[in-house]
Scaffold this active site. Structure first.
Site, PDB file in Angstrom:
ATOM      1  N   CYS A  21      36.910  40.472  36.823  1.00  0.00           N
ATOM      2  CA  CYS A  21      37.522  40.224  35.901  1.00  0.00           C
ATOM      3  C   CYS A  21      38.441  39.861  36.519  1.00  0.00           C
ATOM      4  CB  CYS A  21      36.186  39.510  34.635  1.00  0.00           C
ATOM      5  SG  CYS A  21      36.804  41.137  33.853  1.00  0.00           S
TER       6      CYS A  21
ATOM      7  N   GLU B 103      32.051  35.987  28.072  1.00  0.00           N
ATOM      8  CA  GLU B 103      32.902  36.729  28.797  1.00  0.00           C
ATOM      9  C   GLU B 103      33.009  36.175  30.240  1.00  0.00           C
ATOM     10  OE1 GLU B 103      35.913  38.138  27.619  1.00  0.00           O
ATOM     11  OE2 GLU B 103      35.172  39.285  25.651  1.00  0.00           O
TER      12      GLU B 103
END
Ligand code: NAD
Length: 523
Positions: free
Chosen positions: A276, A242
């Protein structure tokens, strides 16, 4: 001297980013300590697996109850170590984990259960197939500092409920929050060796990667992700990555300026832009451009920057000076390339060493770093476009592909464009909240990652698929076994024709030829 340096233990400090106060110092786990933790996890995992999903879900429910009771305490611990406003810590971290637990409590039993695999081919009709989901064994988790609770916790809960043991290496900047997670899980009934935390820096993470874990779930930057992928490939270790993002926001010509500008301001500045999924690039239709910029600038100037402990604070500090320098460099470069600074654009040393003013930039171009590299700070760079196709092209002109958002009064138009954007998640008329939808898979396209966390697909990453085939005629030799010969070749051609010939007549003739194979003598 060189030896002394090697022998001296590495240390990491947990620091309050708002005040600079050292909260605690830790010795980094040594390679031997990492190996010992993994060995303990290996010994403990079969017992945890054998408890069964039902008992593990009961422990998860217990964890959820305790986390709810301690919600404010945990939110404060997050704010103290990561800086974000307390309400954000509660809503984007504690609440996300409570809901992830809810999803697993409601669904893990069904999702992890054996599933029948019906066979279509007549050759295999006498067998029953099923799909089993087995835990990998030990899942290593390496996590970042920006969501120090919700990221490792959501991944850990999925790994544990599937029957794995977990060894977590949290970010060196947020070890204390990881230890809070450990306390909650222990108190809920997760055995000591089934969930362990190894505190340390990147080298401790690298030691975990080299150890005998069975899978690694890594969340962090693209450069570290590439190093992890290279090392994992050497030993064929499965990984979920990720990684970073450069999420675009597309404001179409029919968007509601008031709503979209509020979304842009929140999406760019939540967690001081250190998310993010934060809005890192904003493209606005030229007909709305100046009004949109005015609305964003006015709203940005109203934001209250300060310590996250103050409930009136909207935007907290950055995590450390290094992050602030990256943000300042991106903004300075944009300015020198002709960008207009409409708000912010400066550090705020009077508040503390890590504060940077929420910044709105207009007239940026795609050539400068602020539109290409992850800034990871409180900056909203805005650019005009003329046609929808141009907005899609700009959105896709990036090495990243984590998420994107589209703003329009016409959801169908939004959906149409969403299908053309290269990213793991596209939100129409919202930003970032997809991370809190426990059913939604989270993960990226392109350099933003491999694999998924959250929801059903996140749970699937925690299990190996095993296909089980049981033949219901144990006393019968298979038609396709030895020995071969001319007659058998004709029979098998018939069998193929029976299934796939275009004309029915050929199929019938094929079936008649194939029928002889059933009674033929086999070795
Ligand atoms: P980072 O890559 O610097 O560090 C992440 C973790 O990796 C830390 O625990 C670190 O100690 C460890 N690490 C560093 N070097 C290592 C090595 N060689 N081997 C093993 N482990 C190593 O990232 P960060 O600064 O902590 O986090 C910010 C980044 O994470 C941003 O790029 C952000 O976009 C990304 N992120 C992605 C997601 C997502 O879900 N896609 C979520 C949050 C953050």
């Amino acid at each position: 001297m060189a030896n002394d340096l090697q022998i001296a233990a590495r240390r990491v400090a947990s620091v309050n980013p708002a005040t600079g106060e050292i909260l605690r110092e830790f010795e980094c786990s040594s390679d031997d300590e990492v190996l010992a933790a993994v060995a303990r996890a290996r010994a403990a995992q079969p017992g945890w697996r054998d408890l069964g999903v039902g008992r593990r879900i009961a422990i998860l429910r217990n964890f959820q109850r305790r986390l709810h009771e301690k919600k404010s305490e945990i939110a404060e611990a997050i704010t103290r170590e990561a800086g974000k406003p307390r309400t954000e810590a509660l809503v984007t971290e504690v609440l996300v984990v409570l809901d992830a637990a809810r999803f697993l409590i409601e669904n893990a039993h069904r999702l992890l259960a054996d599933k029948p695999i019906p066979h279509g081919s007549p050759a295999t009709k006498l067998k029953s197939g099923s799909l089993l989901r087995e835990p990998y064994g030990i899942i290593g988790i390496i996590s970042p500092w920006n969501y120090p609770f919700s990221i490792p916790a959501t991944e850990t809960l999925a790994a544990l409920v599937a029957g794995n043991a977990v060894v977590l290496k949290p970010s060196e900047f947020t070890s204390l929050v990881a230890l809070e997670l450990r306390s909650l899980l222990r108190a809920a009934g997760v055995p000591e060796d089934v969930f362990q935390v190894i505190v340390g820096d990147g080298a401790a993470g690298a030691a975990l990667l080299r150890s005998r874990i069975d899978k690694l779930v890594f969340t962090g930057s693209v450069p570290t992700g590439k190093r992890i992928a290279t090392a994992a490939a050497e030993r064929l270790l499965p990984v979920v990555l990720e990684l970073g993002g450069k999420d675009p926001m597309l404001v179409l010509d029919d968007a509601n300026i008031d709503v979209a500008s509020s979304a842009a301001v929140w999406g760019a500045f939540v967690n001081a832009g250190q998310a993010c999924l934060s809005v890192e690039r904003c493209y606005v239709h030229r007909s709305l451009y100046e009004n949109f910029l005015t609305a964003c600038t006015e709203k940005t100037k109203k934001l209250r920057v300060g310590s996250g402990m103050d409930l009136e604070t909207d935007v907290g500090p950055l995590i450390h000076k290094r992050q602030l320098r990256i943000v300042a460099t991106h903004v300075e470069e944009a300015k020198s390339c002709g960008a207009r600074i409409l708000a912010g654009g400066v550090p705020l040393p009077e508040l503390g060493a890590n504060f940077y003013a929420p910044t709105v930039l207009a007239d940026v171009t795609h050539e400068i770093r602020i539109m290409r590299e992850e800034t990871f700070g409180p900056v909203l760079p805005v650019m005009a476009f003329d046609r929808d196709e141009e907005a899609v092209r700009l959105a896709n002109d990036s090495e990243y592909g984590l998420a994107a958002s589209i703003w329009t009064r016409d959801p169908k138009r939004g959906e149409r464009l969403a299908r053309q954007i290269q990213a793991g998640t596209i939100m129409v008329n919202d930003v970032i909240s997809c991370f809190g939808i426990s059913e939604a898979p989270h993960g990226g396209f392109k350099a933003s990652g491999i694999g998924r966390t959250h929801g059903r697909f996140g749970l699937e990453e925690m299990v190996r698929l095993k296909y089980l085939d049981v033949d219901r005629m144990p006393g019968m030799k298979k038609v396709w076994w030895y020995s071969y010969g001319e007659r058998f070749a004709r029979q098998m051609e018939g069998f193929v024709d029976f299934q796939f010939a275009r004309k029915w007549g050929e199929r019938v003739s094929g079936a008649l030829r194939a029928a002889g194979s059933v009674g033929r003598t086999k070795l």
